[in-house]
Design a protein around this motif. Structure first.
Motif, mmCIF file in Angstrom:
data_model
loop_
_atom_site.group_PDB
_atom_site.id
_atom_site.type_symbol
_atom_site.label_atom_id
_atom_site.label_comp_id
_atom_site.label_asym_id
_atom_site.label_seq_id
_atom_site.Cartn_x
_atom_site.Cartn_y
_atom_site.Cartn_z
ATOM 1 N N TYR A 357 0.581 -88.105 -73.807
ATOM 2 C CA TYR A 357 0.060 -88.790 -72.451
ATOM 3 C C TYR A 357 0.969 -89.063 -71.643
ATOM 4 N N PRO A 358 1.404 -87.957 -70.852
ATOM 5 C CA PRO A 358 2.799 -87.883 -70.027
ATOM 6 C C PRO A 358 2.644 -88.982 -68.804
ATOM 7 N N HIS A 359 1.177 -88.600 -68.513
ATOM 8 C CA HIS A 359 0.836 -89.662 -67.120
ATOM 9 C C HIS A 359 0.743 -90.975 -67.340
ATOM 10 N N LEU A 360 1.120 -91.752 -68.651
ATOM 11 C CA LEU A 360 1.283 -92.871 -68.897
ATOM 12 C C LEU A 360 2.350 -93.493 -68.917
ATOM 13 N N GLN A 361 3.448 -92.641 -68.941
ATOM 14 C CA GLN A 361 4.595 -92.869 -69.052
ATOM 15 C C GLN A 361 4.962 -93.698 -67.786
ATOM 16 N N LYS A 363 4.186 -96.568 -67.106
ATOM 17 C CA LYS A 363 3.114 -97.483 -66.845
ATOM 18 C C LYS A 363 3.073 -98.544 -67.620
ATOM 19 N N ASP A 399 1.087 -99.823 -60.967
ATOM 20 C CA ASP A 399 1.802 -99.205 -61.956
ATOM 21 C C ASP A 399 1.328 -99.552 -63.267
ATOM 22 N N VAL A 401 -2.043 -99.534 -66.228
ATOM 23 C CA VAL A 401 -3.463 -98.891 -66.738
ATOM 24 C C VAL A 401 -3.985 -99.619 -67.520
ATOM 25 N N ASP A 422 -8.700 -92.550 -63.100
ATOM 26 C CA ASP A 422 -7.256 -92.401 -63.125
ATOM 27 C C ASP A 422 -6.355 -93.741 -63.477
ATOM 28 N N ARG A 423 -7.130 -94.815 -63.647
ATOM 29 C CA ARG A 423 -6.385 -95.793 -64.301
ATOM 30 C C ARG A 423 -6.934 -96.702 -65.398
#
Length: 550
Positions: A357-361, A363, A399, A401, A422-423
């Motif tokens: 889950y690179p998009h959660l880094q 965050k 920032d 999620v 997206d969140r």
């Protein structure tokens, strides 16, 4: 001690515990310093049962009686009981309180779906040798309502009911177990890991199983397993597990196990309950006896040889819930904590999670993980209408999620609005729920057992409990919810979002919660279960326990 009198001052209750407050009119000189010099019993004719009394000073004592686990893992029997002090001579207690209070102290505990009741009531009777004295009588009765007469059915329906009805199925189950037990009996070294609440091995059971393999104990023990859900139950699977139960020297469980309600386990088999949830928070088992969905007095919990707890402090809580003696509760700690505190595993998990889950880094992660509502797997639900996605999005900075992980019993899926995908993310099916806690910055839950692991991370929690009053009335808590929850309790979603905005998490509650629930914060719980309860170092000797005590 000759001539000392005993007076009952009042009677109080805490759940299933009746406390009779007494005082000695002429207490022994050493009664406060050595309360064992004064013993009390409940007496009805030739029957006499010793009770537990706590000295309160000045010749005052509190006699506490668990009416569901009175003696030999059974409820208080029918009788007209007098309180007797074993003085010289033995003396029956006189009631000196307000007679009107006796009615208020009486209790009716409904169970078995309201078809049965345990009643405990109070009255007085003239003392046989002194009419000026009124002896206290504690009257206990077990009552059962006859089942309503069934409407006459056609012959095929009657035959089908006789052959395949619920009562007949239980007879089949008992017969299969008894037959396997007599033909084969427990095999030395066979250990059964079992659940009828989980489709696969996980949690405490998986950690103990894994650790036995790591230690090479599969060469010494025959490790077997049986995992199923009620929906996957069939006669072939039931027959298999009954055979394994009958032929196992040790049965390891991690939840309520319904088959123990039907069969009586061979005394040569040790049943060890590795209860999955920390206790002392919400009431389970006999702690909610008499309330909605009350357990019956014949309970699977009664058959445990041992059950584990996370701390010495909680032994009495588990003993109450399971209806067994405190000596059978062993504070090994929870085996699944071994994984949780393993730094190598934690590092590997974080790296794997980052890659997946690179998009959660970078965050800030909020995990929303409530438990289910309803009495069981069959009726489990959660009211998603309680979640205001717009308000939650407005409360969370850019920032941040939110991961939603609903209880696996809840069949309905959470529907996240498209505008927030997206969140907000549905992680209900994510396989490693405990691993998620390591990447969680704020946990939002209600009555879930995951608070025990998360408390070890020293990170904030919020408790969203809009149904707190209803839950307390139907399920119950050992102490007031606000006192026990290691974080701020929010009864409305507005309070929840406000706490997220302000950071008002009441983190000062965490330290006390950890102290009450964990004697040890280490990675040795599975080894203690294996050494003390499977290799049998605990039975007959408390040396191992005393050596490991903090």
């Amino acid at each position: 001690m000759s001539g000392a009198g005993v007076e009952v001052v009042s009677i109080t209750w805490e759940r299933i515990h009746m406390t009779v407050h007494v005082r000695l009119s002429s207490p022994p000189a050493d009664a406060d310093e050595s309360p064992s010099t004064v013993a009390f019993s409940l007496v009805d004719g030739d029957r006499s049962f010793p009770t537990t009394a706590t000295a309160k000073g000045g010749g005052n004592f509190a006699i506490t009686i668990n009416v569901t686990t009175f003696a030999d893992r059974a409820a208080i029997p029918d009788g007209n009981w007098r309180v007797e002090a074993q003085l010289d001579p033995s003396t029956t207690a006189t009631y000196v309180g307000d007679l009107a209070d006796l009615d208020d102290a009486s209790r009716v505990f409904l169970h078995d779906g309201g078809r049965a009741a345990l009643t405990v009531s109070f009255s007085v009777e003239e003392h046989r040798d002194d009419p000026s004295r009124l002896d206290l009588l504690i009257r206990s009765n077990h009552l059962r309502r006859a089942a309503p007469a069934k409407r006459a059915r056609r012959l095929p329906a009657r035959i089908r009911s006789r052959l395949l009805g619920a009562g007949t199925k239980q007879k089949y189950v008992r017969a299969i177990y008894r037959l396997a037990s007599r033909l084969f009996g427990p095999r030395t070294g066979r250990v059964l890991f079992a659940s009828d609440q989980q489709p696969t091995m996980e949690g405490n059971l998986l950690r103990v199983h894994e650790r036995m393999l790591e230690r090479g104990l599969d060469d010494r023990f025959d490790l077997r397993s049986s995992f199923r859900l009620p929906a996957t139950t069939g006669w072939l699977r039931t027959a298999r597990i009954l055979y394994l139960m009958a032929t196992s020297e040790i049965i390891l469980l991690d939840d309520y196990f319904g088959l123990l309600n039907t069969v009586t386990i061979d005394p040569r088999t040790r049943v060890i309950q590795l209860w999955h949830a920390g206790s002392g928070f919400k009431s389970v088992g006999f702690s909610r006896f008499g309330s909605t969905d009350s357990p019956s007095l014949r309970q699977p919990h009664r058959q445990y040889t041992y059950a584990i707890s996370g701390s010495e402090h909680l032994r009495h809580v588990y003993a109450e819930a399971f209806g067994i003696e405190e000596a059978a509760i062993v504070p090994t700690g929870l085996p699944r904590i071994d994984w949780f505190l393993d730094e190598t595993r934690t590092t590997a998990f974080k790296a794997s999670f980052a890659a997946q889950y690179p998009h959660l880094q970078d965050k800030r992660i909020i995990l929303f993980a409530p438990t289910f509502r309803g009495a069981s797997y069959h009726s489990a639900s959660y009211d998603f209408g309680l979640i205001d996605f717009d308000a939650l999005a407005a409360a969370c900075p850019p920032d941040t999620v939110v991961l939603f992980r609903m209880h696996h019993f809840v069949k309905e899926r959470i529907e996240i609005p498209d505008r927030y995908r997206d969140r907000f993310f549905d992680f209900t099916d994510y396989p490693d729920g405990l691993g998620l806690l390591h990447v969680t910055d704020l946990l939002i839950t209600d009555y879930s057992s995951i608070i025990y692991e998360f408390a070890l991370l020293d990170r904030p929690m919020l408790f969203f409990a809009p149904d707190k009053t209803v839950y307390a009335a139907t399920r119950g808590f050992h102490r007031a919810y606000e006192q026990t929850a290691p974080g701020r309790v929010c009864e409305t979603f507005e309070q929840l979002t406000q706490a997220i905005r302000t950071g008002d998490f009441e983190v000062e509650k965490l330290a006390r919660f950890r102290a009450e629930n964990f004697d040890r914060i280490d990675t040795g719980a599975a080894d203690r279960v294996i050494d003390w309860l499977i290799l049998d170092e605990y039975r007959g000797s408390k040396t191992a326990l005393e050596a490991e005590a903090p």
